[in-house]
Design an enzyme around this catalytic site. Sequence first.
Site, PDB file in Angstrom:
ATOM      1  N   TYR A 141       0.839  -1.210   0.000  1.00 26.02           N
ATOM      2  CA  TYR A 141       0.000   0.000   0.000  1.00 26.02           C
ATOM      3  C   TYR A 141       0.867   1.250   0.000  1.00 26.02           C
ATOM      4  O   TYR A 141       0.692   2.151  -0.827  1.00 26.02           O
ATOM      5  CB  TYR A 141      -0.936   0.018   1.217  1.00 26.02           C
ATOM      6  CG  TYR A 141      -1.477   1.410   1.502  1.00 26.02           C
ATOM      7  CD1 TYR A 141      -2.423   1.986   0.661  1.00 26.02           C
ATOM      8  CD2 TYR A 141      -0.992   2.167   2.578  1.00 26.02           C
ATOM      9  CE1 TYR A 141      -2.891   3.275   0.887  1.00 26.02           C
ATOM     10  CE2 TYR A 141      -1.458   3.461   2.806  1.00 26.02           C
ATOM     11  CZ  TYR A 141      -2.403   4.010   1.964  1.00 26.02           C
ATOM     12  OH  TYR A 141      -2.848   5.292   2.173  1.00 26.02           O
TER      13      TYR A 141
HETATM   14  N1  LIG Z   1      -7.243   7.293   6.234  1.00 27.17           N
HETATM   15  C1  LIG Z   1      -5.941   7.333   6.431  1.00 27.17           C
HETATM   16  O1  LIG Z   1      -5.457   6.965   7.514  1.00 27.17           O
HETATM   17  C2  LIG Z   1      -5.021   7.872   5.364  1.00 27.17           C
HETATM   18  C3  LIG Z   1      -3.700   8.204   5.718  1.00 27.17           C
HETATM   19  C4  LIG Z   1      -2.843   8.673   4.729  1.00 27.17           C
HETATM   20  C5  LIG Z   1      -3.296   8.806   3.415  1.00 27.17           C
HETATM   21  N2  LIG Z   1      -4.582   8.462   3.100  1.00 27.17           N
HETATM   22  C6  LIG Z   1      -5.011   8.594   1.696  1.00 27.17           C
HETATM   23  O2  LIG Z   1      -6.144   9.434   1.650  1.00 27.17           O
HETATM   24  C7  LIG Z   1      -7.014   9.031   0.583  1.00 27.17           C
HETATM   25  C8  LIG Z   1      -8.427   8.888   1.111  1.00 27.17           C
HETATM   26  O3  LIG Z   1      -8.438   7.926   2.165  1.00 27.17           O
HETATM   27  P1  LIG Z   1      -9.737   7.661   3.034  1.00 27.17           P
HETATM   28  O4  LIG Z   1      -9.305   7.348   4.407  1.00 27.17           O
HETATM   29  O5  LIG Z   1     -10.719   8.745   2.819  1.00 27.17           O
HETATM   30  O6  LIG Z   1     -10.237   6.295   2.359  1.00 27.17           O
HETATM   31  P2  LIG Z   1     -11.721   5.912   1.870  1.00 27.17           P
HETATM   32  O7  LIG Z   1     -11.674   4.464   1.531  1.00 27.17           O
HETATM   33  O8  LIG Z   1     -12.703   6.382   2.860  1.00 27.17           O
HETATM   34  O9  LIG Z   1     -11.876   6.798   0.560  1.00 27.17           O
HETATM   35  C9  LIG Z   1     -11.401   6.421  -0.707  1.00 27.17           C
HETATM   36  C10 LIG Z   1     -12.504   6.752  -1.697  1.00 27.17           C
HETATM   37  O10 LIG Z   1     -12.036   6.495  -3.017  1.00 27.17           O
HETATM   38  C11 LIG Z   1     -13.041   5.771  -3.720  1.00 27.17           C
HETATM   39  N3  LIG Z   1     -12.321   5.007  -4.757  1.00 27.17           N
HETATM   40  C12 LIG Z   1     -11.350   4.068  -4.572  1.00 27.17           C
HETATM   41  N4  LIG Z   1     -10.909   3.624  -5.768  1.00 27.17           N
HETATM   42  C13 LIG Z   1     -11.602   4.304  -6.720  1.00 27.17           C
HETATM   43  C14 LIG Z   1     -11.567   4.309  -8.142  1.00 27.17           C
HETATM   44  N5  LIG Z   1     -10.739   3.515  -8.836  1.00 27.17           N
HETATM   45  N6  LIG Z   1     -12.387   5.159  -8.813  1.00 27.17           N
HETATM   46  C15 LIG Z   1     -13.235   5.975  -8.124  1.00 27.17           C
HETATM   47  N7  LIG Z   1     -13.310   6.010  -6.786  1.00 27.17           N
HETATM   48  C16 LIG Z   1     -12.498   5.180  -6.092  1.00 27.17           C
HETATM   49  C17 LIG Z   1     -13.723   4.930  -2.670  1.00 27.17           C
HETATM   50  O11 LIG Z   1     -15.022   4.514  -3.035  1.00 27.17           O
HETATM   51  C18 LIG Z   1     -13.753   5.891  -1.488  1.00 27.17           C
HETATM   52  O12 LIG Z   1     -14.892   6.725  -1.517  1.00 27.17           O
HETATM   53  C19 LIG Z   1      -6.412   7.743   0.025  1.00 27.17           C
HETATM   54  O13 LIG Z   1      -5.712   8.054  -1.154  1.00 27.17           O
HETATM   55  C20 LIG Z   1      -5.459   7.279   1.099  1.00 27.17           C
HETATM   56  O14 LIG Z   1      -4.385   6.554   0.560  1.00 27.17           O
HETATM   57  C21 LIG Z   1      -5.451   8.001   4.045  1.00 27.17           C
END
Ligand SMILES: NC(=O)c1ccc[n+]([C@@H]2O[C@H](COP(=O)([O-])OP(=O)(O)OC[C@H]3O[C@@H](n4cnc5c(N)ncnc54)[C@H](O)[C@@H]3O)[C@@H](O)[C@H]2O)c1
Length: 333
Positions: A141
């Site tokens: 990841y």
């Molecule tokens: N939550 C954390 O702890 C964290 C920490 C660091 C970075 N991030 C990054 O932040 C971003 C958002 O994370 P989050 O916690 O909101 O996760 P989340 O799973 O709640 O949100 C991701 C969203 O992207 C959508 N999605 C995924 N693949 C897709 C695709 N191919 N086409 C269209 N939509 C798609 C999902 O349906 C979801 O709504 C991610 O890129 C993640 O890597 C998250």
Amino acid sequence: MKVLIAGGAGYIGSTVASACSDAGITPVILDSLVTGRREFTAGRAFYEGDIADGPLVDRIFAEHPDISAVVHCAALIVVPDSVADPVGYYRANVAKSLDLVAHLLRNGCRRLIFSSSAAIYRAGEDLTVDEDSLVDPQSPYARTKAVCEAMFADVAATQPIRVLSLRYFNPIGADPKMRTGLQLARPTHALGKMIQAQQEGVPFVITGADWPTRDGSGLRDYVHVWDLAAAHVAALTRFDALPGQATVINLGTGTGTTVRELLAAFNRVTGRPVEVREAARRPGDVAGACSRIDRAERLLGWRPQYDLAEGISHSLQWAALRDEILPGGPGTR
Ligand SMILES: NC(=O)c1ccc[n+]([C@@H]2O[C@H](COP(=O)([O-])OP(=O)(O)OC[C@H]3O[C@@H](n4cnc5c(N)ncnc54)[C@H](O)[C@@H]3O)[C@@H](O)[C@H]2O)c1
């Protein structure tokens, strides 16, 4: 200003969308709902579909020619799943991001903000990192995030688009107005486990009590999700003044919190201490790190406004409301 938020039905993307709306920036949402929730798109322009779907992205830009930037939060984010299914994770996070950037170039989009992660760093001995610290991701990841950053920087070096990668530390909390929050009923991060321990009257388990931290438990930099969202608004506003074709900025609080400290803060907020048990480290765990946040302050004029207790309190409030706002749906992460 109008902004396309890919992944705008997820935890962070939907909060960014609310912060944009509150700041007078109109969000347009593109989300496949693979982990996101339709409820989080209510009242917004919403396109259900994949970031790799070229005709769909073309249609969005045709219908919203005034989109001036894209915030790309769409990804799969579960570390153990990425170990079990590396092909699926590279396809979802890297290959589809490459398709997306090609669609953006074709549609003349010049500004991209990418959701990256502090998980790409290897921390030094003092367990702090800044943007120049060693990048050494420890899971598929995290590597997908590092690969995307590098890929976008290569694209931005010669193509008419500039990229800002925001490296998030550990988001907690919910929209203070409780419009959105973590969509999962049983989140598996430390704060989620504490809430669960309290709700179910079971012990909270500290996994690893022999890390090289001040009390032996793992250390994280918990940043309120509304502060993260506010940083995106600042980034959108200041985008054209950022240096270089590709920039990276850490988004953390600058304060490390150990699991024991988080638990003490949690107990203070609830007033009902949860029972604690210690267990061995889990495979793949790391001691953790906190951010040095000078660059975010200098380039975005951003500093976090919410403290740890407010993040915990908003997480608890959201946990109490979640089933009403989001009936059913996925259970754990
Ligand atoms: N939550 C954390 O702890 C964290 C920490 C660091 C970075 N991030 C990054 O932040 C971003 C958002 O994370 P989050 O916690 O909101 O996760 P989340 O799973 O709640 O949100 C991701 C969203 O992207 C959508 N999605 C995924 N693949 C897709 C695709 N191919 N086409 C269209 N939509 C798609 C999902 O349906 C979801 O709504 C991610 O890129 C993640 O890597 C998250």
